[in-house]
Design an enzyme around this catalytic site. Structure first.
Site, PDB file in Angstrom:
ATOM      1  N   SER A 494     -23.687 -20.891 -26.959  1.00 45.28           N
ATOM      2  CA  SER A 494     -22.456 -20.242 -27.432  1.00 45.28           C
ATOM      3  C   SER A 494     -22.299 -20.348 -28.942  1.00 45.28           C
ATOM      4  CB  SER A 494     -21.241 -20.858 -26.727  1.00 45.28           C
ATOM      5  OG  SER A 494     -21.101 -22.238 -27.049  1.00 45.28           O
ATOM      6  N   ASP A 495     -22.437 -21.550 -29.501  1.00 45.86           N
ATOM      7  CA  ASP A 495     -22.205 -21.678 -30.940  1.00 45.86           C
ATOM      8  C   ASP A 495     -23.357 -21.123 -31.760  1.00 45.86           C
ATOM      9  OD1 ASP A 495     -23.796 -23.773 -30.105  1.00 45.86           O
ATOM     10  OD2 ASP A 495     -22.794 -25.301 -31.305  1.00 45.86           O
ATOM     11  N   CYS A 496     -24.571 -21.177 -31.233  1.00 42.80           N
ATOM     12  CA  CYS A 496     -25.698 -20.539 -31.929  1.00 42.80           C
ATOM     13  C   CYS A 496     -25.495 -19.027 -31.980  1.00 42.80           C
ATOM     14  CB  CYS A 496     -27.016 -20.862 -31.224  1.00 42.80           C
ATOM     15  SG  CYS A 496     -27.422 -22.614 -31.215  1.00 42.80           S
TER      16      CYS A 496
END
Length: 769
Positions: A494-496
């Site tokens: 998700s954060d990548c």
């Protein structure tokens, strides 16, 4: 001399080419190769000097400075800056000229260590339990000398000796920790001692180092006190009995998914490690018993091997390793499985169910292997999956496809050769680097650097979902996501994805003649789609997938060394990154899924506010620790439309960060903050450039420059005065964390975040004066 090769250059024609799979010509792949003919006498001496300096200071400086890569790149792509190195005295003001010069020197240098394919290579080591799994697996399969050259083995031994705690608190110790900065543990000491023995070191070699390590093991009760993961590795090797392990029945994979304890509901890293473990446990697999293994049976125990009480050993764990003690419910569960179910599954007719379970597990192992091009999600399941393939069929194509991908995990620096915590952090670092350079408002001066980075970001996006029925394979959609490392690895995060999307969007606002063509709009939409799909019911974002089960499942966490591993929890970092990316996308593409994005970000911001501690802090699960999470927490709320004036969460967060500022200026947070969940300064209250940069970015985001810029001036002075003569920044204490208790290196952070913080400081503070 060692040489780092990148991308398609890592593939040798007529060599391992036939056993390597790729979706984009190996973009981002990093492999170190030894070439005895390379290196001038001066270069070789420079490397030896770096090794000696690290050895001489190894008890004070635990982290390598990644000098072998820097030495190579200095020759291939020398830095040509003529700008002077500047320092700011305590009584002097920080001027725009000084900051701009510092930034240009920093980006000039950082551009020289960018790979030709656009990413920034670097050391992603730190954990001390990864290399043993590789060495043990290669030893069992008989491939140790075929895969690892003499030079590889020599550098691995160097690494282990460099990070041995030969002196700890002025006493002889001899152990190894869970990670390079941690105190000695049985898990680290026993497995690294065994690794050195398998690499050819004798029981009394290493100028007494091996004897010290063995003494530490025996003084702490012998290897019966090793953690459950350690018991498993030693059982595979034949230096421990399977009856001394708590059960890992593969039959759990046959249970209905509706059960909260089904492994398909677990955090993907957890299930992908316990998947091959359950196969090897179910088969009671043991490698060949060699003379070295027979000797280890004598070296590692306080009593003769045949007298060990294996039933008692099942639940033993050294106090040095015990971060997450087993609750009583877990001891009851393991005892029930051990005494009741396991004897049944080992006999006919229930043994047929065991065989079916093993077949099911191998199907999932092969699916994971094939969809990561045999890289696998991480280094632990990489070598375990490879061992399962060998156990299934030593001559299988699957085993042969695994072998060349081992090199993807190996990294060498002046401290030796290590196994990394992933196959690199390529996409993650590149996305951050782009945002940092753009923040300086000097982007037009660094077009070639940004253009290459832009190409890497575009080419590393995941373009397709995994094949087949995703529900059957317990996989989330991945089309449009970004991975942590390479497209060949392919696991969506998700954060990548959020950071990749942010970088792509920011680059799209710059002239194409400077940074190249923008990412196709449809691919941006795909990134938004996968991001929206990852929001949980509570508004938060976890890492790879939705949170699939309940927090109480942590009661059955069998890994004494790690915390919060069973389910994929939502985090402030992932949630904030998603908010920032979606709100930037909405600004540039206001008509696409506007209502969904607005609803998503509102709920996400509420989640961030809800999980904030009463003192104004957030706990950082992926960086050290409260400064890292504070940056994300504040930036997420600001992106969602909150302000310092109308949001008490932001004002409390700023007060918390300001209360931790050091008297000398800046911030310096110890990894002990992560472990103890309480803010801890570094020894002697030293500032750390990365913590300082994170705190600066958080405060700048909250508008601190308009209220009282004095802490920002002091922090900027710390960053400016830390810059080295060549424009680089020094590597200090480790700054990455996972599972509450294990540290990991993010070597690019020393360059990225000082650039980012000084860039924002230049634009928001100095240019505003």
């Amino acid at each position: 001399m060692w040489k780092l090769k990148i991308g398609s250059d890592t593939v040798r024609e007529g060599g391992d080419q036939q056993w390597l799979r790729t979706v984009n010509n190996h973009l981002g792949r990093q492999v170190w190769e030894y070439h005895p003919e390379l290196g001038t006498p001066e270069e070789l001496q420079q490397i030896e000097d770096a090794r000696k300096a690290l050895w001489d200071n190894r008890f004070e400086t635990k982290h390598s400075s990644d000098l072998l890569m820097r030495i190579q790149f200095a020759k291939e792509n020398p830095c040509v800056t003529n700008l002077p190195q500047l320092k700011v005295k305590d009584a002097e003001e920080v001027t725009e000229e000084v900051v701009t010069t510092t930034l240009r020197r920093a980006i000039d240098f950082y551009s020289t260590i960018q790979a030709y394919d656009g990413h920034w290579p670097g050391d992603y080591g730190g954990p001390m339990f990864l290399l043993p799994g590789l060495v043990i697996t290669l030893s069992i399969t008989g491939a140790l000398n075929a895969v690892l050259s003499i030079e590889h083995q020599r550098e691995m031994s160097r690494y282990l000796y460099n990070h041995q705690a030969r002196i700890f608190l002025q006493n002889e110790d001899g152990g190894w920790g869970l990670h390079i900065e941690g105190p000695s543990t049985m898990f680290g000491t026993a497995l690294n001692y065994v690794s050195l023995r398998l690499l050819g070191e004798g029981a009394d070699d290493g100028k007494g180092a091996m004897g010290l390590a063995r003494k530490w093991i025996l003084d702490h009760g012998g290897v019966t006190a090793i953690t459950s993961w350690g018991k498993m590795w030693l059982s595979l090797l034949g230096a421990y009995e399977w009856s001394g392990n708590n059960p890992l029945p593969p039959e759990v994979w046959l249970c209905p998914y509706s059960l909260p304890v089904h492994p398909g509901r677990m955090w993907c890293h957890c299930r992908m490690v316990y998947l091959p473990m359950s196969y090897l446990y179910g088969k009671r697999f043991v490698g060949p018993i060699t003379p070295t293994i027979q000797s280890l049976r004598k070296e590692l125990y306080t009593v003769p091997y045949h007298e060990v009480d294996w039933n008692e050993a099942r639940n033993l764990c050294a106090k040095e390793d015990l971060y997450y003690p087993h609750p009583m419910v877990q001891d009851i569960l393991w005892a029930s499985l051990h005494y009741v179910l396991e004897p049944v599954f080992m006999r006919w007719p229930a043994k047929r169910l065991r065989e079916k379970a093993l077949d099911t597990v191998m199907q999932h192992i092969h699916y994971e292997d094939e969809n990561t091009r045999y890289i696998c999600i991480g280094p632990v399941n990489k070598v375990l999956n490879m061992l399962c393939c060998w156990a299934e069929d030593p001559n299988s194509e699957a085993f042969k496809l695994h072998l060349p991908r081992l090199y993807d995990y190996l990294w060498i620096a002046e401290d030796g050769m290590k196994m990394q915590g992933y196959n690199g952090s390529q996409a993650w670092d590149t996305s951050f680097a782009v945002q940092a350079i753009i923040s300086t408002n000097l982007a037009k001066e660094y077009g070639p650097t940004l253009r290459k980075a832009h190409e890497y970001i575009k080419d590393s996006q995941v373009l397709e979902d995994c094949p087949g029925d995703l529900n059957f394979w317990y996989r989330h959609i991945s089309k449009g996501a970004w991975p942590f490392s390479t497209a060949d690895h392919g696991w969506p995060i998700s954060d990548c994805t959020a950071e990749g999307l942010k970088a792509a969007l920011l680059l799209s606002t710059l002239p194409t003649e400077t940074v190249g063509e923008s990412l196709d709009r449809k691919k941006l939409y795909d990134a938004v789609n996968v991001t929206l799909s990852l929001q949980n019911d509570d508004g938060g974002f976890a890492t790879y997938e939705l949170t699939r089960s309940y927090r109480w499942l942590e009661l059955i966490n069998p890994a004494e060394t790690f915390g919060d591993i069973v389910i994929d929890y939502p985090y402030v970092e992932c949630t904030s990154a998603a908010i920032q990316a979606l709100m930037l996308f909405k600004k540039l593409y206001p008509e696409h899924r506007r209502e969904e994005i607005e609803n998503c970000t509102v709920r996400a911001a509420e989640f961030i506010e809800k999980i904030q501690a009463t003192d104004g802090s957030w706990y950082g699960s992926w960086g050290v620790c409260f400064t890292y999470a504070g940056w994300f927490g504040i930036k997420g709320l600001i992106a969602a439309g909150r302000t310092y004036e109308d949001c008490s969460s932001i004002s409390k967060a700023c007060d918390f960060l300001l209360s931790k500022e050091l008297a000398s200026g800046g911030w310096g947070e110890s990894y002990l903050s992560c472990q103890n969940k309480e803010y801890s300064n570094l020894k002697d209250n030293r500032p750390h450039i990365v913590n300082t940069a994170w705190a600066m970015l958080a405060l700048l985001g909250a508008g601190e420059a308009k209220k009282d810029p004095t802490p920002l001036h002091r922090a900027a002075r710390v960053l400016i005065n830390s810059q080295m003569e060549n424009g680089d920044f020094p590597q200090k204490e480790i700054m990455g964390i996972f599972n509450k208790n294990c540290m990991i290196s993010y070597s690019a952070y020393r360059n990225i975040f000082p650039i980012w913080a000084l860039g924002e400081y230049r634009c928001q503070v100095l240019e505003a004066l």
